[in-house]
Design an enzyme around this catalytic site. Structure first.
Site, PDB file in Angstrom:
ATOM      1  N   HIS A 132      -4.971  -5.980  11.403  1.00  0.00           N
ATOM      2  CA  HIS A 132      -4.312  -7.110  10.744  1.00  0.00           C
ATOM      3  C   HIS A 132      -3.411  -7.893  11.694  1.00  0.00           C
ATOM      4  CE1 HIS A 132      -1.004  -4.089  10.168  1.00  0.00           C
ATOM      5  NE2 HIS A 132      -0.243  -5.155  10.338  1.00  0.00           N
ATOM      6  N   ASP A 162      -8.197  -0.617   9.316  1.00  0.00           N
ATOM      7  CA  ASP A 162      -7.139  -1.419   9.942  1.00  0.00           C
ATOM      8  C   ASP A 162      -6.938  -1.042  11.408  1.00  0.00           C
ATOM      9  OD1 ASP A 162      -5.256  -3.457   9.972  1.00  0.00           O
ATOM     10  OD2 ASP A 162      -3.606  -2.132   9.445  1.00  0.00           O
ATOM     11  N   SER A 239       3.749  -2.117  13.795  1.00  0.00           N
ATOM     12  CA  SER A 239       2.353  -1.847  13.460  1.00  0.00           C
ATOM     13  C   SER A 239       1.492  -1.806  14.725  1.00  0.00           C
ATOM     14  CB  SER A 239       1.832  -2.928  12.513  1.00  0.00           C
ATOM     15  OG  SER A 239       0.609  -2.542  11.959  1.00  0.00           O
TER      16      SER A 239
END
Length: 398
Positions: A132, A162, A239
């Site tokens: 993402h 992801d 992330s």
């Protein structure tokens, strides 16, 4: 339709979980509108939070500082900052409604699309991050701890887990050491390194709060990951960064945060990440098996509601399993004979209690190879043979 109406009468706060489909229809509409489950924030109260004698407190602090410092020193050189941007012309093409605004910017201007972290897997420039962060980008910059900026080529990404992989043109880069995410125990130390809010190489420390959190619990029911839960502080920009054990080995990749959770973060187990990155570096894509069904757990509350309706008692007689709410037309499940109202009780010789159990067995299966599925239908157990297909992608994903 009659089944749909009857189930609406007895539903009690169940959760709709899509198994390899993401496509909905009338049979499960009511259940998708029900309240989603919430993860309770992990309590910070523990024996370790109680006051300690000063001498003992200093001893523990020094010992903790030693192993944390050593782990960070070992890994931080291999943690990178990932910045994804998109050219103005491409942004206009994707969203013509923004043309009036974007036309005011220089044509060579880059719009920021994502900012996150990553870590280096090989000395010749193989890097892993989250999908993402870089999805839709026309340019990806990778910043090393030294400050050197390299252009990252997107080799491939997988939306269902992801995970994405990059390649930079460099040699003799520092690399991480991978650990074992299969033997984690709640209460173990967890160290997170990343770039939250653009602040490079930030270190936070906590513990492994739980393992095996399902994607629906995390708030991302479309993902095919059982997550590690940790209370090591993570924020936007973390992330893609590594989650370490006390030895400085990577046990996970930080990825998901619930907006309603405080002090709770989630990471993809490194075993899962490695399985996906190997495929991405080899072929640039990952094909996931799917059946094409939508399910809900057959909870005690739902079973009690069914038992109160004489028209459903003989239809749903199983005491446990995953209740099929919908079967996607022309899907492998439809071809294999699964019907709405079936209760899946066993897949590949493994007993089923929840839809997540089904999803795990499907993910572990092989596309085109027979998968044995047992269902309870109208009081009878039926054995079916399903051949999982390739999870369908949209035109934009091809």
């Amino acid at each position: 339709m009659a089944m749909d109406i009857l189930f609406k009468k007895i539903a009690i706060g169940t959760i709709a979980i899509v198994a390899g489909s993401g496509m909905g229809a009338s049979f499960g509409k009511y259940f998708r509108q029900q309240q989603q489950s919430q993860l309770l924030p992990i309590s910070n109260t523990s024996p370790l939070s109680m006051p300690l004698p000063p001498i003992l407190a200093r001893s523990i602090q020094n010992e903790n500082s030693d192993f944390i410092t050593a782990a960070v020193a070992k890994v931080s050189p291999a943690v990178v900052k990932v910045d994804a941007t998109e050219a103005i012309a491409l942004a206009i093409k994707k969203n013509p409604l923004k043309q009036n605004f974007l036309d005011r910017l220089p044509s060579n201007e880059q719009l920021e699309r994502g900012r996150g972290s990553g870590f280096i897997l090989s000395a010749d420039g193989k890097i892993v991050t989250t999908a993402h962060v870089i999805e839709g980008a026309s340019r990806v910059n990778v910043t090393l701890k030294s400050g050197q900026v390299l252009v990252g080529k997107v080799v491939g990404l997988d939306r269902l887990t992801d995970i994405a992989v990059l390649q930079v043109n460099a040699q003799n880069l520092p690399i991480v050491k991978l650990g074992d995410s299969e033997r984690l125990t709640p209460g173990e130390w967890a160290i997170a390194i990343g770039n939250p809010l653009g602040l490079n190489n930030t270190v936070t420390v906590g513990i492994i709060s739980a393992t095996g959190r399902t994607s629906s619990q995390v708030g991302s029911p479309d993902k095919r990951v059982n997550f590690i839960q940790t209370d090591a502080a993570t924020n936007l920009g973390n992330s893609g960064g590594p989650l370490l054990n006390a030895s400085g080995e990577v046990i996970g990749m930080n990825t998901a945060m619930r907006a309603d959770a405080q002090g709770v973060g989630f990471a993809i187990p490194i075993l899962t990440a490695t399985r996906i990155t190997d495929r991405l570096f080899a072929t640039g894509k990952v094909n996931h098996p799917y059946l094409g069904i939508e399910m809900i757990p057959l909870t005690a509350e739902l079973k009690a509601g069914i038992a109160q309706d004489p028209r459903l008692r003989s239809t749903v007689t199983a005491q446990r399993g995953a209740l099929v709410m919908e079967v996607v037309p022309s899907s492998p499940a439809a071809a294999g004979g699964i019907h709405p109202g079936d209760v899946i009780i066993k897949v590949a010789d493994s007993a089923i209690d929840t839809p997540s159990d089904v999803q795990q067995q499907v993910e572990a299966s092989q596309i085109g190879r027979t998968l044995k599925v047992e269902v309870s239908r109208a009081g009878q157990v039926r054995s079916l043979e399903i051949k999982p297909g390739i999870f369908p992608t949209t035109a934009a994903e091809k």
